[in-house]
Design a protein around this motif. Structure first.
Motif: not given
Lengths: 311, 190
Positions: A282, A284-285, B25, A263, A265, A238, A287
């Motif tokens: 990825c 949704e995850t 996001s 997942q 980030r 992650r 950033e």
């Protein structure tokens, strides 16, 4: 250099730390409450010759970026040495050939002095670097494997040209000692089938960050019999995914299948063939995304577009 | 069709790979000063295309990472001394900053800003002992840009941050996963 580090920190933080430190020192030397100094000035003070270790560690933490100062502090006394040692021995690089250079000797010395539990980052390099053969069990001698198990707090592991297929099926015996603590894995041009590489990654159930460099499908050697090879764990993964010059799309597809999706980030992608697949997986995850305008895929397109405009 | 949509339509091929419309996001888009320099005129096109595909209403930060070499902080190796560890020794820089170079680098985010609003972040990714110098250099660079009407186009003053790097103790230590033998690495993970 000392005052520079303190000066960078915000003023309220420095004031607070300074107040805490002076209060503790007052308590040490004069006893009672922080204000007791005035009342005890004329009486015999309670003097302790040793500063508590946590206070020493706070002081030393200001110098973690300054290796020279850390070394000087480590020579002061035993308690300062204890506080500085973790900062001085956080990283270690070894070559895969015994007696190849000082890297191996420092590994031996660290083992002999019991410093290996302090190491948090380990890099294993191929030696000589122009060699065709990667890191194999034959090149890393049995004694080295035995000593690797002393790295009980290793968080980051980097291996260049790891011949994963040559370590099978005993790869767990060789690297399984890092399973409980390892958070970051970097592999440069790993050799072996996708399943074998994923089996290796699956040895580390707490892995968060993954870096794969120079992974091309040209050297890909899929073995039909290893489809039943299932990773022993599903690492969380992650944190950061860094892919550089990566064209083994099958490896990513298998990773998504076997680990039940990805997942990450943060992603750092340069010359990656499966950018679309990664961004969608990825979606949704992720950033933070690091991209490069010189990326081969973007660059090829832009040059083509310029050509079209000229036409 | 507005200009942004038109731009997206013209860059479909690039968006096949770098389409961020599904990423809900995303907060930060990072790139490096060296890739902006190397890409020359195409850097702004690339970033405009990528940013134009962002559909999320969440504000996005665009971070440009500057390393020692981009901030004109030269380093030299001291002669090997068996007692002291090897480390980068930064020489004192006396010459003036090359403002024209920085001005060229700021032009890229200026162009990109027209596509989609964002907060510009300049990050100095340097060894700890030159962090102050690097930050000062970036601030000078932003001031110079503002005087010439450059960064005044941004509604925000660019944010300047730093990523500190630790030095290795031993001569042969280097960072896992980095090509070559860099003797420093980010401290954030420790």
């Amino acid at each position: 250099m000392h005052h520079v580090n303190i000066a960078i920190a915000s003023q309220p933080l420095v004031s607070r730390l300074w107040y805490q430190a002076t209060t503790k020192i007052e308590l040490l030397f004069y006893g009672g409450t922080p204000g007791a100094r005035a009342s005890t000035e004329h009486s015999s003070p309670i003097i302790r010759l040793q500063i508590p270790q946590d206070v020493v560690e706070i002081i030393i933490s200001y110098f973690i970026y300054d290796t020279t100062t850390l070394l000087a502090c480590s020579l002061t006394c035993y308690s300062w040495y204890i506080a500085t040692a973790p900062h001085l021995h956080h990283s270690l690089t070894i070559n895969d050939r015994r007696f190849s250079n000082m890297g191996y000797r420092s590994f031996q010395t660290s083992y002999r002095l019991g410093l290996l539990p302090l190491v948090k980052r380990l890099r294993i390099r191929r030696w000589p670097y122009w060699s065709e053969i990667g890191v194999t069990p034959g090149r890393l001698c049995r004694r080295t494997f035995h000593r690797l198990s002393a790295l009980t707090n290793l968080r980051e592991l980097g291996i260049d040209y790891l011949e994963v297929s040559r370590f099978m099926p005993r790869i767990r015996r060789c690297f399984g000692c890092f399973s409980p603590t390892l958070l970051f894995l970097a592999l440069k041009d790993p050799r072996g089938s996708c399943r074998q590489i994923l089996y290796f990654i699956g040895l580390f159930p707490n892995l968060q960050d993954l870096k794969l460099q120079s992974c091309s499908s040209e050297g890909e050697q899929e073995i039909t019999g290893d489809t039943g090879l299932i990773p022993l764990s599903t690492p969380p993964l992650r944190g950061w995914l860094t892919l550089t010059c990566f064209t083994r799309v099958t490896l990513i597809r298998d990773m998504i299948t076997l680990f039940g999706g990805l997942q990450f980030r943060r992603m750092d992608l340069f010359r990656v063939k499966c950018v679309r697949l990664l961004l969608d997986t990825c979606a949704e995850t992720v950033e933070t995304l690091r991209l490069y305008p010189t990326d081969l895929y973007g660059e090829v397109f832009l040059k083509k577009r310029e050509g079209d405009e000229l036409k | 069709m507005n200009s942004s949509e038109e731009f997206v339509a013209n860059n479909r091929a690039l968006l096949r790979d770098f389409n961020l419309s599904r990423n809900k996001s995303l907060r930060t888009l990072e790139t490096t000063a060296s890739s902006i320099d190397d890409a020359e005129g195409t850097a702004s096109d690339f970033l405009m295309t990528v940013l134009s595909s962002v559909t999320s209403p969440v504000p996005v930060d665009v971070v440009i990472i500057y390393q020692d070499i981009h901030l004109e902080i030269p380093f030299i190796y001291p002669p090997y001394n068996p007692i002291m560890p090897i480390y980068f020794c930064y020489s004192r820089r006396t010459e003036m900053w090359d403002h024209s170079l920085y001005q060229r680098r700021l032009e890229v985010p200026h162009k990109v800003y027209s596509t989609r609003g964002f907060r510009l972040v300049l990050c100095a990714d340097v060894c700890d002992r030159v962090v102050e110098r690097a930050i000062q250099g970036l601030e000078d660079f932003v001031k110079a840009g503002k005087m010439e009407g450059g960064s005044s186009h941004f509604p925000y003053r660019p944010l300047i941050i730093s990523e500190r790097r630790l030095l290795c103790t031993r001569k042969y230590d280097s960072f896992p996963g980095v090509s070559g033998d860099r003797h420093d690495f980010p401290a954030s993970a420790l």
